[in-house]
Design a protein around this motif. Structure first.
Motif, PDB file in Angstrom:
ATOM      1  N   MET A   1      -3.316   9.969   2.301  1.00 31.66           N
ATOM      2  CA  MET A   1      -3.297   9.460   3.764  1.00 31.66           C
ATOM      3  C   MET A   1      -3.026   8.130   4.124  1.00 31.66           C
ATOM      4  O   MET A   1      -3.669   7.272   3.557  1.00 31.66           O
ATOM      5  CB  MET A   1      -4.671   9.940   4.299  1.00 31.66           C
ATOM      6  CG  MET A   1      -5.069  11.290   4.352  1.00 31.66           C
ATOM      7  SD  MET A   1      -6.686  11.897   4.697  1.00 31.66           S
ATOM      8  CE  MET A   1      -7.051  11.397   6.422  1.00 31.66           C
ATOM      9  N   ASP A   2      -1.865   7.717   4.782  1.00 32.93           N
ATOM     10  CA  ASP A   2      -1.495   6.413   4.906  1.00 32.93           C
ATOM     11  C   ASP A   2      -1.069   6.212   6.331  1.00 32.93           C
ATOM     12  O   ASP A   2      -0.027   6.356   6.672  1.00 32.93           O
ATOM     13  CB  ASP A   2      -0.059   6.214   4.015  1.00 32.93           C
ATOM     14  CG  ASP A   2       0.445   4.905   4.009  1.00 32.93           C
ATOM     15  OD1 ASP A   2      -0.266   4.033   3.950  1.00 32.93           O
ATOM     16  OD2 ASP A   2       1.780   4.798   4.036  1.00 32.93           O
ATOM     17  N   PRO A   3      -1.678   5.073   6.810  1.00 32.36           N
ATOM     18  CA  PRO A   3      -3.070   4.636   6.584  1.00 32.36           C
ATOM     19  C   PRO A   3      -4.018   5.265   7.211  1.00 32.36           C
ATOM     20  O   PRO A   3      -3.677   5.340   8.494  1.00 32.36           O
ATOM     21  CB  PRO A   3      -2.983   2.961   6.850  1.00 32.36           C
ATOM     22  CG  PRO A   3      -1.784   3.212   7.784  1.00 32.36           C
ATOM     23  CD  PRO A   3      -1.069   4.269   7.815  1.00 32.36           C
TER      24      PRO A   3
ATOM     25  N   LYS B   1       0.704  -1.208   0.050  1.00 31.95           N
ATOM     26  CA  LYS B   1      -0.126  -0.013  -0.094  1.00 31.95           C
ATOM     27  C   LYS B   1       0.723   1.339  -0.153  1.00 31.95           C
ATOM     28  O   LYS B   1       0.614   2.263  -0.765  1.00 31.95           O
ATOM     29  CB  LYS B   1      -0.961   0.043   1.186  1.00 31.95           C
ATOM     30  CG  LYS B   1      -2.101  -1.072   1.274  1.00 31.95           C
ATOM     31  CD  LYS B   1      -2.770  -1.252   2.646  1.00 31.95           C
ATOM     32  CE  LYS B   1      -2.089  -1.044   3.796  1.00 31.95           C
ATOM     33  NZ  LYS B   1      -1.246  -2.401   3.956  1.00 31.95           N
ATOM     34  N   SER B   2       1.851   1.534   0.940  1.00 30.94           N
ATOM     35  CA  SER B   2       2.645   2.474   0.877  1.00 30.94           C
ATOM     36  C   SER B   2       3.573   2.683  -0.261  1.00 30.94           C
ATOM     37  O   SER B   2       3.777   3.780  -0.592  1.00 30.94           O
ATOM     38  CB  SER B   2       3.687   2.489   2.151  1.00 30.94           C
ATOM     39  OG  SER B   2       2.792   2.452   3.451  1.00 30.94           O
ATOM     40  N   SER B   3       4.032   1.559  -0.853  1.00 27.93           N
ATOM     41  CA  SER B   3       4.895   1.492  -2.024  1.00 27.93           C
ATOM     42  C   SER B   3       3.887   2.107  -3.295  1.00 27.93           C
ATOM     43  O   SER B   3       4.370   2.788  -3.668  1.00 27.93           O
ATOM     44  CB  SER B   3       5.135   0.144  -2.446  1.00 27.93           C
ATOM     45  OG  SER B   3       5.726  -0.660  -1.627  1.00 27.93           O
TER      46      SER B   3
ATOM     47  N   PHE C   1       0.499   8.410   8.962  1.00 27.36           N
ATOM     48  CA  PHE C   1      -0.168   8.085  10.154  1.00 27.36           C
ATOM     49  C   PHE C   1       0.439   7.078  10.734  1.00 27.36           C
ATOM     50  O   PHE C   1       0.316   6.805  11.998  1.00 27.36           O
ATOM     51  CB  PHE C   1      -1.711   7.848   9.966  1.00 27.36           C
ATOM     52  CG  PHE C   1      -2.245   8.957   9.568  1.00 27.36           C
ATOM     53  CD1 PHE C   1      -3.045   9.831  10.379  1.00 27.36           C
ATOM     54  CD2 PHE C   1      -3.015   9.252   8.268  1.00 27.36           C
ATOM     55  CE1 PHE C   1      -3.758  11.245  10.490  1.00 27.36           C
ATOM     56  CE2 PHE C   1      -3.939  10.196   8.048  1.00 27.36           C
ATOM     57  CZ  PHE C   1      -4.193  11.155   8.819  1.00 27.36           C
ATOM     58  N   GLU C   2       1.563   6.243  10.019  1.00 29.79           N
ATOM     59  CA  GLU C   2       2.011   4.993  10.584  1.00 29.79           C
ATOM     60  C   GLU C   2       3.765   5.389  10.783  1.00 29.79           C
ATOM     61  O   GLU C   2       4.193   5.270  11.903  1.00 29.79           O
ATOM     62  CB  GLU C   2       1.777   3.947   9.827  1.00 29.79           C
ATOM     63  CG  GLU C   2       2.227   2.738  10.416  1.00 29.79           C
ATOM     64  CD  GLU C   2       1.670   1.592   9.695  1.00 29.79           C
ATOM     65  OE1 GLU C   2       0.965   0.686   9.938  1.00 29.79           O
ATOM     66  OE2 GLU C   2       2.124   1.576   8.245  1.00 29.79           O
ATOM     67  N   GLU C   3       4.202   5.683   9.787  1.00 26.40           N
ATOM     68  CA  GLU C   3       5.757   5.596   9.608  1.00 26.40           C
ATOM     69  C   GLU C   3       6.027   7.073   9.712  1.00 26.40           C
ATOM     70  O   GLU C   3       5.292   7.850   9.295  1.00 26.40           O
ATOM     71  CB  GLU C   3       6.245   4.894   8.535  1.00 26.40           C
ATOM     72  CG  GLU C   3       6.011   3.386   8.375  1.00 26.40           C
ATOM     73  CD  GLU C   3       6.218   2.810   7.048  1.00 26.40           C
ATOM     74  OE1 GLU C   3       7.040   2.278   6.844  1.00 26.40           O
ATOM     75  OE2 GLU C   3       5.571   3.353   6.198  1.00 26.40           O
ATOM     76  N   SER C   4       7.381   7.402  10.212  1.00 19.93           N
ATOM     77  CA  SER C   4       7.920   8.783  10.210  1.00 19.93           C
ATOM     78  C   SER C   4       8.260   8.999   8.546  1.00 19.93           C
ATOM     79  O   SER C   4       8.628   8.190   7.775  1.00 19.93           O
ATOM     80  CB  SER C   4       9.233   8.799  11.040  1.00 19.93           C
ATOM     81  OG  SER C   4      10.436   7.973  10.500  1.00 19.93           O
TER      82      SER C   4
HETATM   83 MG   LIG Z   1       2.201   1.011   4.943  1.00 17.00          MG
END
Ligand SMILES: [Mg+2]
Ligand SMILES: Nc1ncnc2c1ncn2[C@@H]1O[C@H](COP(=O)(O)OP(=O)(O)O)[C@@H](O)[C@H]1O
Length: 208
Positions: free
Chosen positions: A94-96, A11-13, A34-37
């Protein structure tokens, strides 16, 4: 656009490919993480060939690390409005969005995201939301925080195990107002981006 899938399905990819493509067109992109920096995202995406850092330097890509628990939903909404007003992006990621479920009930998140989507649509901004779904039930309303009906396009990413190897699959669940493929398409993440392995030809098409 909504991109649903379990952890690690890409998804992020896909969000990175979307952001990178916008920046290549010279458009501004706001990436709400919303998840990773931002640092983590830039590092991880560099490993699949997306060089996002220069876009940050060129002021085309704007990361905003939004730790869901720091604010309430209402403050997130205000923050998104303020950032969009300031940056005037052509696209927003917007992830995720499912990470918001730690701070609100599904109904509240749905109503908040409905307002975000309405606002972005009004401004002519294209949005890509990613949604983490637990393994088995990709179309579960609960896990998609009830926003799939608000989306014009909905993509589903899956991993399939076949004979000891893992395949990455992408399918379009819906796309309003256009004829689209109903095929489940295989794709690969490599060090030079995302490639679709089309069923018609065995050749790979790189759309990164
Ligand atoms: Mg992700
Ligand atoms: N250089 C690479 N080549 C192939 N696959 C990679 C590479 N770098 C990362 N990956 C794969 O990408 C996956 C992460 O994808 P990501 O888009 O972060 O998933 P999600 O956001 O859906 O959790 C990892 O699980 C890993 O398998």
């Amino acid at each position: 656009v909504l991109v649903s899938g379990a952890a690690g399905t890409g998804k992020s990819s896909l969000a990175a490919a979307f952001s990178d493509a916008a920046c290549r067109r010279g458009e501004r992109c706001l990436y709400l993480a919303f998840e990773e920096s931002p640092g983590q995202i830039i590092r991880n995406m560099a490993s699949i060939g997306f060089d996002l850092d220069p876009w940050v330097g060129k002021k085309l890509l704007f990361f905003h690390a939004a730790r869901p628990t720091v604010f309430g939903l209402e403050q997130h909404l205000v923050m998104i409005h303020n950032l969009a007003d300031k940056i005037r992006p052509a696209v927003v990621v917007m992830d995720p969005v499912t990470n918001l479920s730690s701070i609100g009930e599904t109904a509240e998140i749905t109503s908040m995201l409905t307002r975000v989507i309405d606002y972005l649509k009004m401004q002519g901004i294209t949005a890509l939301f990613t949604s983490l779904t637990p393994g088995g039930s990709p179309t579960d309303e609960q896990t998609d925080v009830g926003i799939s009906s608000l989306m014009d396009t909905w993509l589903l990413l899956r991993n399939a195990e076949t004979g000891g190897s893992r395949k990455r699959l992408l399918q379009i669940l819906k796309s309003r107002g256009m004829a689209h493929s109903s095929q489940v398409c295989e794709f690969e993440l490599g060090d030079r981006g995302i490639s679709l392995i089309t069923a018609e030809s065995t050749g790979k098409r790189n759309f990164s």
